[in-house]
Scaffold this active site. Structure first.
Site, PDB file in Angstrom:
ATOM      1  N   ASP A  23      24.426  55.261 -99.840  1.00  0.00           N
ATOM      2  CA  ASP A  23      24.494  55.873 -98.513  1.00  0.00           C
ATOM      3  C   ASP A  23      25.927  55.661 -98.039  1.00  0.00           C
ATOM      4  OD1 ASP A  23      24.447  56.519 -95.850  1.00  0.00           O
ATOM      5  OD2 ASP A  23      22.981  55.000 -95.267  1.00  0.00           O
ATOM      6  N   LYS A  87      34.337  59.539 -92.741  1.00  0.00           N
ATOM      7  CA  LYS A  87      33.375  60.601 -93.058  1.00  0.00           C
ATOM      8  C   LYS A  87      33.486  61.783 -92.086  1.00  0.00           C
ATOM      9  CE  LYS A  87      28.369  60.872 -93.825  1.00  0.00           C
ATOM     10  NZ  LYS A  87      27.189  60.008 -93.928  1.00  0.00           N
ATOM     11  N   GLU A 184      20.542  63.220 -96.351  1.00  0.00           N
ATOM     12  CA  GLU A 184      20.116  61.912 -95.825  1.00  0.00           C
ATOM     13  C   GLU A 184      18.685  61.899 -95.320  1.00  0.00           C
ATOM     14  OE1 GLU A 184      23.315  60.999 -93.158  1.00  0.00           O
ATOM     15  OE2 GLU A 184      24.687  60.729 -94.843  1.00  0.00           O
ATOM     16  N   ASP A 207      17.760  61.584 -87.320  1.00  0.00           N
ATOM     17  CA  ASP A 207      18.750  60.730 -87.985  1.00  0.00           C
ATOM     18  C   ASP A 207      20.061  60.765 -87.211  1.00  0.00           C
ATOM     19  OD1 ASP A 207      20.526  59.486 -89.673  1.00  0.00           O
ATOM     20  OD2 ASP A 207      20.157  60.771 -91.402  1.00  0.00           O
TER      21      ASP A 207
END
Ligand code: AMP
Length: 612
Positions: A23, A87, A184, A207
């Protein structure tokens, strides 16, 4: 329900080599794996704990940066030597992140890959992400006592093709073969779903991480995970709330500057986390000798309200996209560190009051655990799990007037292949530029360009006659392959769509250097080749035309056409572009009226009811 099987790559893996489930988070990254002979995934633990902060710290006079906890600690004392939330920049151009706050971004051309400056050196986010992945790989190798070369990496469901490619490239640079890019929320539900048996359920995965937000609605039945819809924002996460708090403090205390900003953001995150755990103890810390920063839970909720509102809108959209209403959802699952802010679970519980809002799964770990399960599937160790994912954004090509023509609509099941037919708009057109875009806007100018290529060698025909089939294929990683074929001639061209921003520094440098050294020659050579190609195509098309339609031409017309063809053929190998172009023009002049005449004949035949 149609089941799409996933490609289980078995051959190339040695059974003893663990495949990592990674992850790669905005704030923290985790590694999980399934130990040999076991079924349950585990989070890899190192001396620093289970989470590795996705922060890089470039100490003075040290070539390699520090990644993880030490870098996170350095954010407060040496913000100018640290990079966080990489990211958020992945796969983005300078234009995409123009107004981003908290990075020292290098001014480059608007379309170039964005770069971050640290202590006078420039890094692109793919490189920075690869350094984080390298650290995770190093930790895993330390723990296993063996080298590791394969991984499954998760990305937000809402990541576009550029961002997915960038993640894959980062893996490659870190020395990892990325077996699969998994969404994800899908990974989360994989980890979560396996614990609930064969029951059929519809779950909503909310999420909210550090820099990205996804909501996905999945149907789980008999080990099949079908994503019904997904929505979200790849630029929304806990970072934005920190930013909001930091900006409020900045205004309150008239502070300014990027380094102050980075420190304030860091303190805002601490305040948010502390208040999330203990709402009754207001946060207070000295920023400097004159300024104390304070925040209480009520103010935190007030600052967070617009931020949460954005996510509720995505929940509405995901429900609408899957044709469901609240009561169709059997369970809401919370994923991502930001769902630890209790207001989120409280407001979701109010809205989905008929079902459980599950915050029992560790929101930090569930994505990595799911990635490890998928890694185990791809390693050939289990076959009872099937992932059916969707593509989050529409994919299409540019057509006249900058319009976006969608070929694969958003929320299509992947892998998938869809095709459409197009034709030319100009008589005798032999090349067609195909520009590929991703996004939901009508005009491509507002969507993201993924790449372009040219289908050349289309036989010269009157406009509207060529049949050009453009096919889009998305693989299980969500990556796109585009091909174009002229159906009458069989001429075909295809590309794996590489994002425009996907080149590494050295590749860019190398290309620039080469292009400068050879610019003039290259250009001349290319123009000559293009003219030769065009000449060959025209000769080919003309000869075929004469074979098929000689009965509609006079002897004189046939004679002059043959003469011009011979002249052109004679020039083909002489390397004189200007004469070649003039000769093409001369031939065109003669043949253009023929094509029109044949079209007229064809149309009048058709009107008489005859076959064309
Ligand atoms: P992730 O990307 O899933 O690792 O989530 C990271 C985000 O979760 C960051 O924005 C953190 O500030 C946020 N976060 C972590 N713990 C908490 C907490 N206890 N309360 C609120 N936000 C948190």
């Amino acid at each position: 329900m149609a089941k799409i099987s996933i490609n289980i790559k078995q051959g190339s893996l040695s059974k003893s080599e663990p495949v990592l489930g990674i992850d790669l988070g905005t704030t923290n990254s985790l590694v999980a794996w399934v130990p040999p002979g076991e079924r349950d995934p585990q989070i890899l633990e190192s001396s620093e704990g289970r989470l590795t902060p996705s922060v890089l710290y470039f100490p003075e006079n040290q070539a390699e940066p520090l990644v993880g906890k030490m870098a996170w600690d350095a954010l407060e004392s040496q913000p100018e030597r640290c990079v966080r939330s990489v990211k958020r920049l992945l796969g983005k151009s300078a234009q995409d992140v123009q107004k981003h706050w908290g990075y020292r971004l290098v001014e480059t051309s608007e379309e170039a890959l964005v770069q971050v400056e640290v202590d006078g050196r420039y890094y692109d986010p793919i490189h920075l992400s690869s350094l984080i992945l390298k650290e995770l790989k190093r930790k895993a190798e330390g723990a296993f006592g063996q080298s590791v070369s394969k991984a499954v990496i998760t990305v937000p469901a809402y990541f576009n093709d550029s961002q997915r490619q960038a993640t894959r490239d980062a893996g490659k640079l870190a020395g990892l073969e990325v077996l699969r890019i998994v969404n994800e929320p899908t990974a989360a539900s994989l980890a979560y779903g396996l614990n609930i048996g064969a029951e059929s359920r519809t779950i909503l995965v909310y999420d909210l991480g550090g820099g990205t937000f996804d909501v996905s609605i999945l149907h789980l039945e008999d080990g099949v995970f079908e994503v019904l819809a997904t929505h979200g924002d790849t630029a929304l996460g806990g970072d934005d709330l920190d930013l909001r708090i930091a900006q409020w403090w900045m205004q309150q205390h008239s502070l300014e500057g990027i380094d102050n900003g980075i420190r304030l953001q860091h303190m805002a995150e601490r305040a948010k986390m502390q208040l999330s755990q203990d709402a009754d103890s207001p946060f207070s810390v000295a920023f400097n000798a004159d300024v104390a920063l304070e925040l209480n839970y009520a103010k935190l909720c007030e600052l967070a309200e617009p931020w949460m509102q954005t996510t509720w809108k995505s929940v509405d959209r995901a429900l609408a996209l899957s044709d469901l209403v609240e009561t169709d959802i059997d369970e809401v699952v919370l994923v991502g560190g930001s769902t630890r802010f209790p207001e989120i679970a409280r407001q979701l519980a109010k809205r989905f009051d008929h079902c459980r809002v599950n915050s029992e799964v560790n929101p930090d770990e569930v994505v990595a655990l799911g990635a490890a399960i998928e890694a185990d599937v791809l390693a050939g160790n289990r076959t009872d799990v099937l992932l059916l994912d969707v593509t989050p954004l529409s994919l299409g090509i540019e057509t006249a007037g900058n319009l976006m023509d969608v070929i694969i609509p958003r929320n299509s099941k992947i892998p998938t292949r869809l095709a459409r037919e197009y034709t030319t708009s100009v008589d005798g057109q032999v090349n067609l530029k195909i520009a590929v875009y991703q996004g939901e806007r009508e005009s491509v100018l507002h969507n993201r360009k993924l790449g372009e290529f040219v289908l050349s060698g289309i036989p010269a025909m009157p406009a509207g006659l060529p049949k050009i089939q453009i096919s889009f294929a998305i693989d299980a990683n969500g990556l796109l392959q585009v091909s174009a074929k002229e159906l009458r001639s069989g001429m075909e061209q295809s590309i794996e769509v590489k994002p425009q921003y996907g080149l590494t520094d050295s590749e860019v440098e190398q290309r620039l250097l080469e292009s400068m050294q050879h610019a003039q020659n290259d250009l001349e050579e290319r123009m000559l080749i293009e003219a030769q190609n065009e000449a060959q195509q025209i000769l080919y098309a003309t000869e075929r035309f004469l074979e098929k339609h000689a009965q509609h031409l006079s002897t004189e017309e046939i004679h002059i056409t043959r003469q011009r063809c011979d002249e052109l053929r004679g020039l083909l190998s002489q390397g004189d572009r200007n004469r070649l172009l003039a000769s093409i023009e001369a031939l065109n002049e003669v043949t253009k009226p023929f094509a029109e005449r044949i079209m007229d004949i064809a149309v009048s035949e058709a009107l008489k009811g005859k076959k064309l």
